[in-house]
Design a protein around this motif. Structure first.
Motif, PDB file in Angstrom:
ATOM      1  N   GLU A   1      39.632  25.402  51.679  1.00 23.07           N
ATOM      2  CA  GLU A   1      39.074  26.702  51.182  1.00 23.07           C
ATOM      3  C   GLU A   1      39.229  27.783  52.380  1.00 23.07           C
ATOM      4  OE1 GLU A   1      38.362  27.884  47.942  1.00 23.07           O
ATOM      5  OE2 GLU A   1      39.108  25.788  47.274  1.00 23.07           O
ATOM      6  N   ARG A   2      38.874  27.253  53.780  1.00 27.70           N
ATOM      7  CA  ARG A   2      39.191  28.305  54.904  1.00 27.70           C
ATOM      8  C   ARG A   2      40.463  28.801  54.788  1.00 27.70           C
ATOM      9  NH1 ARG A   2      35.758  26.211  59.922  1.00 27.70           N
ATOM     10  NH2 ARG A   2      34.507  24.432  58.689  1.00 27.70           N
TER      11      ARG A   2
ATOM     12  N   ILE B   1      45.326  32.487  53.932  1.00 24.09           N
ATOM     13  CA  ILE B   1      46.508  32.543  53.065  1.00 24.09           C
ATOM     14  C   ILE B   1      46.441  33.766  52.264  1.00 24.09           C
ATOM     15  CG2 ILE B   1      48.267  31.592  51.689  1.00 24.09           C
ATOM     16  CD1 ILE B   1      47.542  28.930  53.086  1.00 24.09           C
ATOM     17  N   LEU B   2      45.566  33.752  51.370  1.00 28.04           N
ATOM     18  CA  LEU B   2      45.421  34.525  50.204  1.00 28.04           C
ATOM     19  C   LEU B   2      44.839  35.896  50.709  1.00 28.04           C
ATOM     20  CD1 LEU B   2      44.563  32.253  47.062  1.00 28.04           C
ATOM     21  CD2 LEU B   2      46.779  33.163  48.014  1.00 28.04           C
TER      22      LEU B   2
ATOM     23  N   THR C   1      40.012  20.663  40.359  1.00 30.05           N
ATOM     24  CA  THR C   1      40.118  21.360  41.913  1.00 30.05           C
ATOM     25  C   THR C   1      41.456  22.425  41.972  1.00 30.05           C
ATOM     26  OG1 THR C   1      40.520  20.592  44.149  1.00 30.05           O
ATOM     27  CG2 THR C   1      41.802  19.324  42.677  1.00 30.05           C
ATOM     28  N   ARG C   2      41.559  22.740  43.123  1.00 29.34           N
ATOM     29  CA  ARG C   2      42.787  23.852  43.142  1.00 29.34           C
ATOM     30  C   ARG C   2      43.393  23.711  44.357  1.00 29.34           C
ATOM     31  NH1 ARG C   2      39.237  29.546  43.936  1.00 29.34           N
ATOM     32  NH2 ARG C   2      38.468  28.996  45.703  1.00 29.34           N
ATOM     33  N   GLU C   3      44.370  24.542  44.296  1.00 27.32           N
ATOM     34  CA  GLU C   3      45.306  24.697  45.647  1.00 27.32           C
ATOM     35  C   GLU C   3      45.754  26.150  45.718  1.00 27.32           C
ATOM     36  OE1 GLU C   3      48.178  22.098  47.123  1.00 27.32           O
ATOM     37  OE2 GLU C   3      46.768  20.429  47.095  1.00 27.32           O
ATOM     38  N   PRO C   4      45.709  26.753  46.948  1.00 25.40           N
ATOM     39  CA  PRO C   4      45.290  26.060  48.213  1.00 25.40           C
ATOM     40  C   PRO C   4      43.670  25.930  48.129  1.00 25.40           C
ATOM     41  CG  PRO C   4      46.488  28.321  48.642  1.00 25.40           C
ATOM     42  CD  PRO C   4      46.459  28.036  47.405  1.00 25.40           C
ATOM     43  N   GLY C   5      43.331  24.908  48.663  1.00 26.63           N
ATOM     44  CA  GLY C   5      41.710  24.693  48.773  1.00 26.63           C
ATOM     45  C   GLY C   5      41.371  23.291  48.525  1.00 26.63           C
TER      46      GLY C   5
ATOM     47  N   GLY D   1      41.068  42.129  37.187  1.00 22.42           N
ATOM     48  CA  GLY D   1      40.112  42.819  38.056  1.00 22.42           C
ATOM     49  C   GLY D   1      39.301  42.128  39.458  1.00 22.42           C
ATOM     50  N   LYS D   2      39.945  41.233  40.072  1.00 20.67           N
ATOM     51  CA  LYS D   2      39.652  41.018  41.236  1.00 20.67           C
ATOM     52  C   LYS D   2      40.165  41.488  42.665  1.00 20.67           C
ATOM     53  CE  LYS D   2      37.449  36.430  39.820  1.00 20.67           C
ATOM     54  NZ  LYS D   2      37.856  34.946  39.819  1.00 20.67           N
ATOM     55  N   GLY D   3      41.241  42.302  42.305  1.00 14.79           N
ATOM     56  CA  GLY D   3      42.012  42.772  43.524  1.00 14.79           C
ATOM     57  C   GLY D   3      43.033  41.766  43.459  1.00 14.79           C
ATOM     58  N   GLU D   4      44.012  42.342  44.424  1.00 16.52           N
ATOM     59  CA  GLU D   4      45.262  41.655  44.599  1.00 16.52           C
ATOM     60  C   GLU D   4      45.362  40.789  45.923  1.00 16.52           C
ATOM     61  OE1 GLU D   4      48.153  44.875  44.918  1.00 16.52           O
ATOM     62  OE2 GLU D   4      48.780  44.329  42.603  1.00 16.52           O
ATOM     63  N   ASP D   5      45.731  39.468  45.825  1.00 13.97           N
ATOM     64  CA  ASP D   5      45.806  38.455  47.076  1.00 13.97           C
ATOM     65  C   ASP D   5      47.327  38.962  47.558  1.00 13.97           C
ATOM     66  OD1 ASP D   5      47.797  36.867  45.866  1.00 13.97           O
ATOM     67  OD2 ASP D   5      46.187  35.370  44.806  1.00 13.97           O
TER      68      ASP D   5
END
Ligand SMILES: Nc1ncnc2c1ncn2[C@@H]1O[C@H](COP(=O)(O)OP(=O)(O)O)[C@@H](O)[C@H]1O
Ligand SMILES: [Mg+2]
Length: 207
Positions: free
Chosen positions: A47-48, A53-54, A37-41, A149-153
């Motif tokens: 996840e919303r 946030i990101l 699993t992961r955070e935030p999320g 290469g996913k762009g910056e949060d």
């Protein structure tokens, strides 16, 4: 509870997501019941909140950002982490509360005592059994993130000084909780980092 909570920490591009996947495969091959699993999320609402946030360009004052992170975490702990631990699962979590000390504390300047207050409200005593701090020079992490290469949060787009404060805060926390938080040299090749992590996990959790 005889499950385990293992959290992965470190700056962007350190290799957390890569190593979570590799450790989960290693543990599953040994017959361990693993939950990733992961955070935030990690939950539907979480996840919303993560997206807000990101990735949402909306302005967030620091207190709002901090409280949203802990709101997502409250849901995650009650809905996902505690039930999994109660069923003896090994929970591998990509970032957890040490990240809040590093990003909102070190990065944004929130006093550590304030993060600790929220931690006590939300965790009810829960702490990771083991935290792996993947440490890497800031510029190397940034180069890896660019290559991914996913762009910056919201945090990746901050300046180098912000990221240096995050790294320094993580390292200071590691030094003050060296039994729980283990330092991993994340600048090595993926397989070398993987081997370091496997050794630490087996050493700490299967003594
Ligand atoms: N040890 C490593 N050496 C070189 N590149 C790596 C290493 N670990 C991960 N990467 C690459 O760097 C990028 C960031 O890794 P990722 O696991 O997404 O980091 P994080 O989740 O910590 O931001 C990915 O493209 C990944 O393939
Ligand atoms: Mg990641």
């Amino acid at each position: 509870m005889s499950g385990k909570l293992i959290t992965f920490e470190g700056g962007d591009g350190a290799g957390k997501t890569t190593q979570v996947a590799l450790l989960s495969a290693t543990l599953r091959a040994k017959g361990v019941n693993v939950l990733v699993t992961r955070e935030p999320g990690g939950t539907e609402i979480g996840e919303r909140i993560r997206d807000l946030i990101l990735h949402d360009p909306v302005t967030l004052v620091t207190a709002a950002e901090l409280l949203l992170i802990f709101a997502a975490r409250a849901q995650h702990i009650v809905e996902v982490i505690r039930p999994a631990l109660a069923r003896d699962k090994w929970v591998l979590c990509d970032r957890f509360t040490d990240a809040t000390f590093a990003y909102q504390g070190g990065g944004r300047g929130v006093p550590a005592e304030r993060v600790t207050q929220l931690e006590s409200i939300v965790h009810h005593g829960l702490q990771p059994d083991l935290t792996l701090l993947l440490d890497l020079p800031v510029t190397e992490g940034m180069a890896r993130s660019v290559a991914r290469g996913k762009g910056e949060d919201r945090f990746e787009s901050q300046d180098v000084a912000f990221k240096e404060r995050i790294r320094a805060t993580y390292l200071a926390r590691q030094a003050s909780a060296a039994h729980r938080i283990r330092l991993v040299d994340a600048s090595a090749q993926i397989e070398v980092v993987q081997a370091q992590i496997k050794k630490l996990v087996l050493q700490v959790l299967e003594p």
